[in-house]
Design an enzyme around this catalytic site. Structure first.
Site, mmCIF file in Angstrom:
data_model
loop_
_atom_site.group_PDB
_atom_site.id
_atom_site.type_symbol
_atom_site.label_atom_id
_atom_site.label_comp_id
_atom_site.label_asym_id
_atom_site.label_seq_id
_atom_site.Cartn_x
_atom_site.Cartn_y
_atom_site.Cartn_z
ATOM 1 N N ASP A 275 -18.620 -10.394 -5.580
ATOM 2 C CA ASP A 275 -18.476 -11.035 -6.810
ATOM 3 C C ASP A 275 -19.778 -11.171 -7.517
ATOM 4 O O ASP A 275 -20.545 -12.019 -7.315
ATOM 5 C CB ASP A 275 -17.920 -12.372 -6.577
ATOM 6 C CG ASP A 275 -17.597 -13.230 -7.678
ATOM 7 O OD1 ASP A 275 -17.551 -12.848 -8.695
ATOM 8 O OD2 ASP A 275 -17.411 -14.598 -7.790
ATOM 9 N N LYS A 282 -23.419 -14.012 -12.314
ATOM 10 C CA LYS A 282 -24.047 -14.845 -11.570
ATOM 11 C C LYS A 282 -25.428 -14.748 -11.690
ATOM 12 O O LYS A 282 -26.048 -13.895 -10.880
ATOM 13 C CB LYS A 282 -23.605 -14.842 -9.950
ATOM 14 C CG LYS A 282 -22.116 -15.124 -9.880
ATOM 15 C CD LYS A 282 -21.539 -15.353 -8.343
ATOM 16 C CE LYS A 282 -20.266 -15.497 -8.361
ATOM 17 N NZ LYS A 282 -19.832 -16.766 -8.411
ATOM 18 N N ASP A 353 -15.945 -15.143 -14.129
ATOM 19 C CA ASP A 353 -16.513 -15.631 -12.687
ATOM 20 C C ASP A 353 -15.298 -16.527 -11.927
ATOM 21 O O ASP A 353 -15.473 -16.966 -10.934
ATOM 22 C CB ASP A 353 -17.697 -16.418 -12.804
ATOM 23 C CG ASP A 353 -18.272 -16.530 -11.282
ATOM 24 O OD1 ASP A 353 -18.023 -15.500 -10.556
ATOM 25 O OD2 ASP A 353 -19.240 -17.508 -11.147
ATOM 26 N N ARG A 357 -8.678 -16.457 -8.851
ATOM 27 C CA ARG A 357 -7.216 -17.011 -9.216
ATOM 28 C C ARG A 357 -6.576 -15.885 -9.834
ATOM 29 O O ARG A 357 -5.253 -15.641 -9.951
ATOM 30 C CB ARG A 357 -7.328 -18.249 -9.953
ATOM 31 C CG ARG A 357 -7.899 -18.049 -11.413
ATOM 32 C CD ARG A 357 -8.558 -19.364 -11.696
ATOM 33 N NE ARG A 357 -9.787 -19.654 -11.032
ATOM 34 C CZ ARG A 357 -10.650 -20.825 -11.505
ATOM 35 N NH1 ARG A 357 -10.278 -21.718 -12.430
ATOM 36 N NH2 ARG A 357 -11.565 -20.975 -10.434
#
Length: 522
Positions: A275, A282, A353, A357
């Protein structure tokens, strides 16, 4: 490719039960207890050794220590005291923690064939189970080490477990070996680096693991099929699919036990192999450790390995693993995009980010569709979903939250209770009307807003509202208590319980899930 002996690992080493301390196959005895003075007469030699040692070291209860045992072939006793276990703040994890420390000390002392002695405690029915699981956690060898460093493939040649009777010992050894085999799968997938367990390689690992077993497996990898069946997942995968080794996979798993099915579980796991945050990248050094964002899917895979090992009857389990990399690049999905979900819901992206979901929602919708045809279905999403989960409940607890039909079944309360008994603890959250208000579309362009543009940890109810998003975007909100066909659904956020980084993943909450749904069907 995964070598066969690596994928087939069912425990860090063979678990052998015994009722004796005198065998010469043990080179150390690890004693886990809160009070050695209460040990049974059959363990008197251990009680005497500890009491003698305490005469010269009053701090013996505070750390794992090595005591000479000249009267037994093992020659050494590793005493790991649990500390107090009867206070309000104590639970069965005292035995797990002590066993971890005791086994680590045994390995440091040079033991290669330790015997664990963790007698049952009157206040904790499953203390021997908790202790043995702790010992096996300490003996786990990471997947990369098993593949790349042959000299370090195992930490011990075997692990003995003492029991009062041969029957109880054999039962415990078989049960724990089955549970541990699932935790190993979860650790292997969840803990391995983003290349070693990129989506195609997770498929290789599981194909070898489940070949010739009752677990049926198929894989979806066609980008056009992603667009048709899983449009929200396809958006996240869009950037990564240009790199063949990073291109996503949806892994379908299925198990049906012997006998007439009484319960069906439908599990969706978040498997973000890495991720970056996507376009909402990030920054500031917070990307490290994001290979662990696949621990939800790893948990689902590990649970299927428990099913494979223990073969529960009258239980059917369907699993979908969303193995996708949230890459960043020219083809990244971005905030403001409007995407129509599988359920026909118009979703506006608010933050790339919040990809977990996204990849689970269409899979949850598929499971909803299948649940309508299944016997006594219960749906779950399992994910390392939010930093807010850690901020809210701390780093050691899974969080579970129910929709209305699941609340009527008391799914969360039962999971919390059984997790408490098996050293796999849960905290309970509640999905509220404010969570649905939060994700409701803010304009006539969209039905649902995927996320705000703040970190979850800085957002009120940051681990609850994602469940509302998935329910609405998957159309599951139409199957509540007021519908003609209520579907129980629970969301588990395991961001806190999945394990430390750096460190070894825990495999949570596989043990609690197995204790609730598997152990009563053997």
């Amino acid at each position: 490719p995964v070598s066969s002996n690596m994928a087939a690992t069912s425990a860090p080493c063979p678990v052998v039960s015994t009722t004796e301390l005198t065998s010469n196959q043990w080179d150390g005895i690890v004693l886990v207890t809160d009070d050695p003075s209460k040990l049974a007469s059959s363990l008197s030699v251990l009680k005497e050794a500890v009491q003698t040692y305490k005469q010269v070291d009053s701090g013996a209860d505070s750390e794992a220590i090595v005591i000479p045992l000249p009267g037994l072939p093992a020659k050494r006793l590793i005493y790991a005291c649990t500390g107090p276990v009867t206070r309000d703040i104590d639970d069965v994890r005292r035995f797990t923690d002590a066993a971890v420390k005791g086994m680590q000390r045994a390995l440091k002392a040079g033991c290669k064939s330790p015997l664990l002695v963790c007698p049952a405690h009157a206040g904790y029915t499953h203390s021997p189970t908790a202790g043995l699981l702790g010992a096996l956690h300490a003996l786990y060898v990471p997947f990369e080490i098993r593949q790349d460093v042959p000299a370090r493939t195992v930490k011990a040649g075997q692990l003995g477990v003492w029991a009062e009777s041969e029957e109880s010992g054999n039962k415990l050894a078989r049960l724990i070996s089955g549970l541990e085999s699932g935790r190993i799968v979860a650790r292997d997938i969840g803990g391995s680096d983003p290349e070693r367990m990129a989506a195609p390689r997770v498929v290789e690992y599981l194909q070898e693991k489940f070949s010739g077993t009752p677990i049926q497996m198929k894989v979806t990898s066609d980008p056009e099929e992603f667009e048709r069946s899983y449009p929200l997942l396809a958006a996240v995968n869009r950037c990564a699919r240009a790199v063949s080794r990073h291109h996503g996979r949806v892994i379908h798993l299925e198990y049906t036990g012997e006998g007439e099915v009484e319960k069906t579980l439908l599990l969706v796991g978040k498997g973000i192999t890495y991720d970056t945050g996507g376009a909402d990248i990030k920054a500031g050094g917070v990307m490290a450790g994001m290979h662990r964002d696949k621990c939800g899917a790893a948990t689902v895979a590990g649970f299927f390995q428990v099913l494979n090992a223990l073969r529960p009857k009258k239980l059917r389990v369907l699993g979908l693993l969303a193995m996708v990399r949230n890459s960043v690049g020219a083809d990244s999905y971005v905030a403001d995009e409007l995407i129509t979900s599988r359920a026909g819901v118009r979703v506006r992206v608010g933050n790339t980010d919040a990809e977990g979901r996204m990849v689970m929602t269409d899979l949850l919708c598929e499971m909803k569709e299948r649940a309508l045809e299944e016997t006594n279905p219960e749906l779950f999403t399992i994910a390392t979903l939010t930093g807010h989960a850690i901020r809210a409940m701390g780093p050691s607890y899974s969080i579970i939250m129910d929709n209305g039909p699941a609340r009527k079944l008391q799914t969360a309360q039962q999971m919390q209770q059984i997790g408490h008994e098996y050293a796999d603890p849960f905290e309970i959250s509640t999905i509220r009307r404010e969570d649905f208000d939060f994700v409701r579309g803010k304009s006539e362009y969209e039905d649902i807003l995927q996320c705000n543009n703040q970190p979850s940890s800085a957002t009120p109810r940051g681990h609850q509202f994602p469940a509302a998003f998935m329910m609405c975007s998957a159309g599951l909100d139409k199957y509540g208590c007021d519908s003609d066909h209520p579907l129980p659904y629970s969301h588990m956020d395991i961001a806190g319980s999945s394990g430390p980084f750096p460190g070894i993943p825990t495999g949570a909450p596989i043990v609690a899930m197995a204790a609730k749904y598997v152990l009563n069907r053997l």
